[in-house]
Design a protein around this motif. Structure first.
Motif, PDB file in Angstrom:
ATOM      1  N   THR A   1     -13.684   4.071   5.233  1.00 25.26           N
ATOM      2  CA  THR A   1     -13.997   2.960   4.350  1.00 25.26           C
ATOM      3  C   THR A   1     -14.138   3.436   2.896  1.00 25.26           C
ATOM      4  O   THR A   1     -14.564   4.566   2.644  1.00 25.26           O
ATOM      5  CB  THR A   1     -15.311   2.297   4.802  1.00 25.26           C
ATOM      6  OG1 THR A   1     -15.188   1.901   6.161  1.00 25.26           O
ATOM      7  CG2 THR A   1     -15.644   1.103   3.946  1.00 25.26           C
TER       8      THR A   1
ATOM      9  N   HIS B   1      -8.820   5.398  -0.958  1.00 25.82           N
ATOM     10  CA  HIS B   1      -7.585   4.913  -1.595  1.00 25.82           C
ATOM     11  C   HIS B   1      -6.402   4.997  -0.621  1.00 25.82           C
ATOM     12  O   HIS B   1      -5.252   5.160  -1.057  1.00 25.82           O
ATOM     13  CB  HIS B   1      -7.288   5.732  -2.848  1.00 25.82           C
ATOM     14  CG  HIS B   1      -8.434   5.762  -3.830  1.00 25.82           C
ATOM     15  ND1 HIS B   1      -8.863   4.649  -4.524  1.00 25.82           N
ATOM     16  CD2 HIS B   1      -9.256   6.785  -4.210  1.00 25.82           C
ATOM     17  CE1 HIS B   1      -9.871   4.975  -5.296  1.00 25.82           C
ATOM     18  NE2 HIS B   1     -10.134   6.268  -5.122  1.00 25.82           N
TER      19      HIS B   1
ATOM     20  N   ASP C   1      -3.422   3.843   1.623  1.00 30.50           N
ATOM     21  CA  ASP C   1      -2.516   2.694   1.530  1.00 30.50           C
ATOM     22  C   ASP C   1      -1.709   2.456   2.805  1.00 30.50           C
ATOM     23  O   ASP C   1      -0.755   1.678   2.806  1.00 30.50           O
ATOM     24  CB  ASP C   1      -1.569   2.845   0.342  1.00 30.50           C
ATOM     25  CG  ASP C   1      -0.732   4.115   0.414  1.00 30.50           C
ATOM     26  OD1 ASP C   1      -0.905   4.865   1.404  1.00 30.50           O
ATOM     27  OD2 ASP C   1       0.064   4.358  -0.503  1.00 30.50           O
TER      28      ASP C   1
ATOM     29  N   GLN D   1     -11.961  -0.668   5.659  1.00 33.92           N
ATOM     30  CA  GLN D   1     -12.272  -1.679   4.654  1.00 33.92           C
ATOM     31  C   GLN D   1     -12.126  -1.118   3.240  1.00 33.92           C
ATOM     32  O   GLN D   1     -12.354   0.062   2.998  1.00 33.92           O
ATOM     33  CB  GLN D   1     -13.716  -2.206   4.808  1.00 33.92           C
ATOM     34  CG  GLN D   1     -14.067  -2.728   6.181  1.00 33.92           C
ATOM     35  CD  GLN D   1     -14.817  -1.686   6.995  1.00 33.92           C
ATOM     36  OE1 GLN D   1     -14.237  -0.666   7.361  1.00 33.92           O
ATOM     37  NE2 GLN D   1     -16.079  -1.953   7.278  1.00 33.92           N
ATOM     38  N   ARG D   2     -11.757  -2.017   2.334  1.00 33.63           N
ATOM     39  CA  ARG D   2     -11.699  -1.729   0.908  1.00 33.63           C
ATOM     40  C   ARG D   2     -10.863  -0.503   0.600  1.00 33.63           C
ATOM     41  O   ARG D   2     -11.310   0.447  -0.052  1.00 33.63           O
ATOM     42  CB  ARG D   2     -13.124  -1.608   0.348  1.00 33.63           C
ATOM     43  CG  ARG D   2     -13.892  -2.919   0.395  1.00 33.63           C
ATOM     44  CD  ARG D   2     -15.295  -2.765  -0.118  1.00 33.63           C
ATOM     45  NE  ARG D   2     -16.121  -1.928   0.766  1.00 33.63           N
ATOM     46  CZ  ARG D   2     -16.712  -2.364   1.868  1.00 33.63           C
ATOM     47  NH1 ARG D   2     -16.573  -3.632   2.257  1.00 33.63           N
ATOM     48  NH2 ARG D   2     -17.439  -1.549   2.600  1.00 33.63           N
ATOM     49  N   ASN D   3      -9.655  -0.529   1.072  1.00 32.66           N
ATOM     50  CA  ASN D   3      -8.657   0.465   0.730  1.00 32.66           C
ATOM     51  C   ASN D   3      -7.485  -0.239   0.034  1.00 32.66           C
ATOM     52  O   ASN D   3      -7.689  -1.301  -0.576  1.00 32.66           O
ATOM     53  CB  ASN D   3      -8.196   1.234   1.978  1.00 32.66           C
ATOM     54  CG  ASN D   3      -9.157   2.377   2.326  1.00 32.66           C
ATOM     55  OD1 ASN D   3      -9.109   3.450   1.741  1.00 32.66           O
ATOM     56  ND2 ASN D   3     -10.045   2.121   3.280  1.00 32.66           N
ATOM     57  N   ASN D   4      -6.316   0.338   0.145  1.00 32.41           N
ATOM     58  CA  ASN D   4      -5.137  -0.239  -0.519  1.00 32.41           C
ATOM     59  C   ASN D   4      -3.998  -0.482   0.474  1.00 32.41           C
ATOM     60  O   ASN D   4      -2.820  -0.324   0.141  1.00 32.41           O
ATOM     61  CB  ASN D   4      -4.686   0.690  -1.653  1.00 32.41           C
ATOM     62  CG  ASN D   4      -3.711   0.031  -2.599  1.00 32.41           C
ATOM     63  OD1 ASN D   4      -3.757  -1.184  -2.796  1.00 32.41           O
ATOM     64  ND2 ASN D   4      -2.808   0.815  -3.183  1.00 32.41           N
ATOM     65  N   ILE D   5      -4.342  -0.893   1.700  1.00 38.74           N
ATOM     66  CA  ILE D   5      -3.340  -1.127   2.741  1.00 38.74           C
ATOM     67  C   ILE D   5      -2.675  -2.481   2.485  1.00 38.74           C
ATOM     68  O   ILE D   5      -3.362  -3.504   2.406  1.00 38.74           O
ATOM     69  CB  ILE D   5      -3.993  -1.074   4.135  1.00 38.74           C
ATOM     70  CG1 ILE D   5      -4.632   0.303   4.356  1.00 38.74           C
ATOM     71  CG2 ILE D   5      -2.974  -1.398   5.220  1.00 38.74           C
ATOM     72  CD1 ILE D   5      -5.419   0.411   5.637  1.00 38.74           C
ATOM     73  N   GLN D   6      -1.339  -2.474   2.385  1.00 36.37           N
ATOM     74  CA  GLN D   6      -0.604  -3.694   2.042  1.00 36.37           C
ATOM     75  C   GLN D   6       0.280  -4.210   3.168  1.00 36.37           C
ATOM     76  O   GLN D   6       0.682  -5.379   3.146  1.00 36.37           O
ATOM     77  CB  GLN D   6       0.272  -3.436   0.803  1.00 36.37           C
ATOM     78  CG  GLN D   6      -0.522  -3.005  -0.418  1.00 36.37           C
ATOM     79  CD  GLN D   6       0.357  -2.772  -1.629  1.00 36.37           C
ATOM     80  OE1 GLN D   6       1.544  -3.127  -1.640  1.00 36.37           O
ATOM     81  NE2 GLN D   6      -0.208  -2.167  -2.673  1.00 36.37           N
TER      82      GLN D   6
ATOM     83  N   LEU E   1     -10.155  -4.407   8.573  1.00 38.95           N
ATOM     84  CA  LEU E   1      -9.177  -4.296   7.487  1.00 38.95           C
ATOM     85  C   LEU E   1      -9.528  -5.228   6.323  1.00 38.95           C
ATOM     86  O   LEU E   1      -8.694  -5.441   5.441  1.00 38.95           O
ATOM     87  CB  LEU E   1      -7.774  -4.639   8.002  1.00 38.95           C
ATOM     88  CG  LEU E   1      -7.186  -3.654   9.020  1.00 38.95           C
ATOM     89  CD1 LEU E   1      -5.893  -4.208   9.620  1.00 38.95           C
ATOM     90  CD2 LEU E   1      -6.934  -2.299   8.379  1.00 38.95           C
TER      91      LEU E   1
ATOM     92  N   ASN F   1      -8.593  -5.375   1.988  1.00 39.94           N
ATOM     93  CA  ASN F   1      -7.287  -4.791   1.713  1.00 39.94           C
ATOM     94  C   ASN F   1      -6.306  -5.909   1.323  1.00 39.94           C
ATOM     95  O   ASN F   1      -6.434  -7.046   1.797  1.00 39.94           O
ATOM     96  CB  ASN F   1      -6.750  -4.049   2.942  1.00 39.94           C
ATOM     97  CG  ASN F   1      -7.456  -2.720   3.165  1.00 39.94           C
ATOM     98  OD1 ASN F   1      -7.099  -1.712   2.585  1.00 39.94           O
ATOM     99  ND2 ASN F   1      -8.479  -2.730   4.004  1.00 39.94           N
TER     100      ASN F   1
ATOM    101  N   GLY G   1      -9.801  -9.358   8.907  1.00 41.04           N
ATOM    102  CA  GLY G   1      -9.147  -9.259   7.596  1.00 41.04           C
ATOM    103  C   GLY G   1      -8.602 -10.606   7.179  1.00 41.04           C
ATOM    104  O   GLY G   1      -8.846 -11.629   7.832  1.00 41.04           O
TER     105      GLY G   1
END
Length: 376
Positions: free
Chosen positions: A299, A302, A304, A320-325, A350, A353, A373
């Motif tokens: 959590t 950075h 992705d 949580q609170r990452n950069n997964i797109q 998730l 994100n 999410g």
């Protein structure tokens, strides 16, 4: 003879009436003439002297006072004067018994202007006194360097933190050792101290450790858990934990690492949340062979992408609170085997994100629960 007795009795009654206070007051008011009651007392006394003998102011009923019962007069007999030696001895005893009174020593006589004497502390209001801070091994001389007062303001200095030589101190004196557990929390450590070889659990939370070296955990074959929460770690040697055959849990959250080190296959819990781990911060297929891994927490980093493949033993995945797109349909499931069900993975986070979970519905058909999410 009978006439004489009556006369004497009448005289006694008259004398008793005259002696009474009522008669005296009546005489003062009416002012009777004393001549009407004049009696020849001289003849009466001469004729009856051998019968009755009385004094003026006394009646028959008045008690006679014995001379022997009167108190002797208070005479002041002269006291012999004491000798000169006895007088000097008495004066010395009086001086010894007298309490010493406080005396003021002038400033120019070498003193400090304080009151002297045993009763000085009992006397209040004589002179203002300055409280002194007692120090171990120091005297009570005012104005000395060791008195703990600044020369300008007179206020006590704030005590400095004790300086501890942590490098030369044995670990179990610096830390707390209970069985195989070593607790070194909040000791301002800047490096990992030498640990006993039988250490099984090591806790060094809330310190100032900046780097983990390969030698910090060498030869600790029984070590199972390492918790380095809330330090200042920026780098970890890539092989620092690989030589630990019993290591199961690593908690390295709330630090500043950007690269997750290689870990042994025996891991059951990995918590590297709140760090700076980015796209290249995780080894390729880093968790594939960890067949006992249950909890993976990354959590607030950075990252992705979801670090696949994930072992079937995994129960909880927090990203949580990452950069997964985006997410592939085979991230959790096996598209070649529609009968495959992943029952263990019940907790996937998730949220936070930039990913729309509704775009990949086939990625969750083998899971007992849909990930948490955004679905829009």
């Amino acid at each position: 003879m009978r006439m004489l007795v009556r006369l004497v009795l009448g005289l006694l009654v008259l004398k008793a009436v005259v002696a009474g206070p009522r008669f005296s007051r009546q005489v003062d008011l009416d002012s009777y003439d004393s001549a009407n009651y004049d009696v020849d007392l001289d003849n009466l006394n001469s004729e009856n002297q051998d019968i009755y003998d009385y004094d003026d102011g006394l009646t028959i009923d008045d008690p006679q006072i014995e001379i022997g019962t009167l108190a002797p007069p208070d005479y002041n007999y002269p006291v012999p004067e004491a000798s000169l030696e006895e007088q000097e001895q008495e004066e010395e005893e009086e001086e010894e018994e007298m309490p010493l009174k406080p005396q003021l020593i002038p400033q120019g006589s070498g003193g400090s202007g304080v009151l002297m004497g045993p009763d000085t502390q009992k006397e209040e209001g004589l002179l203002p006194t300055t409280p002194e801070t007692p120090q171990e091994g120091a005297g009570t001389v005012e104005g000395s360097v060791g008195s703990g007062l600044t020369p300008d303001t007179g206020e006590p200095d704030e005590p400095d933190e004790p300086v501890i030589d942590r490098k030369g101190m044995p670990t179990c004196l610096l830390c707390t050792c209970l069985g195989g557990s070593v607790y070194c929390d909040d000791l301002k450590l800047d490096s990992v101290p030498p640990l006993p070889k039988d250490t099984t659990h090591f806790y060094a939370r809330y310190n100032r450790i900046t780097k983990i070296n390969k030698s910090d955990f060498a030869f600790l074959n029984k070590l199972k858990r390492i918790d380095l929460t809330a330090n200042e770690i920026t780098s970890v040697d890539d092989r620092a934990f690989m030589a630990l055959p019993e290591l199961e849990e690593l908690v390295i959250r709330e630090n500043h690492i950007s690269q997750l080190p290689a870990l042994p296959e025996t891991m059951t819990l990995i918590d590297a949340s709140h760090n700076n781990i980015g796209t290249k911060g995780i080894h390729n297929e880093a968790f594939k062979d960890m067949t006992s891994l249950l909890y993976l927490y990354l959590t607030d980093n950075h990252v992705d992408y979801i670090p696949v493949p994930l072992p079937d033993s995994l129960r909880s995945l927090h990203l949580q609170r990452n950069n997964i797109q985006m997410m592939h349909e085979d991230t959790f499931c096996n598209l070649k085997d529609f009968n495959y069900i992943r029952n263990a993975l019940e907790d996937i986070r998730l949220d936070g994100n930039p990913i729309n979970l509704s775009r990949t519905p086939q990625a969750y058909i083998c899971l007992p629960r849909i990930p948490i999410g955004d679905l829009i």
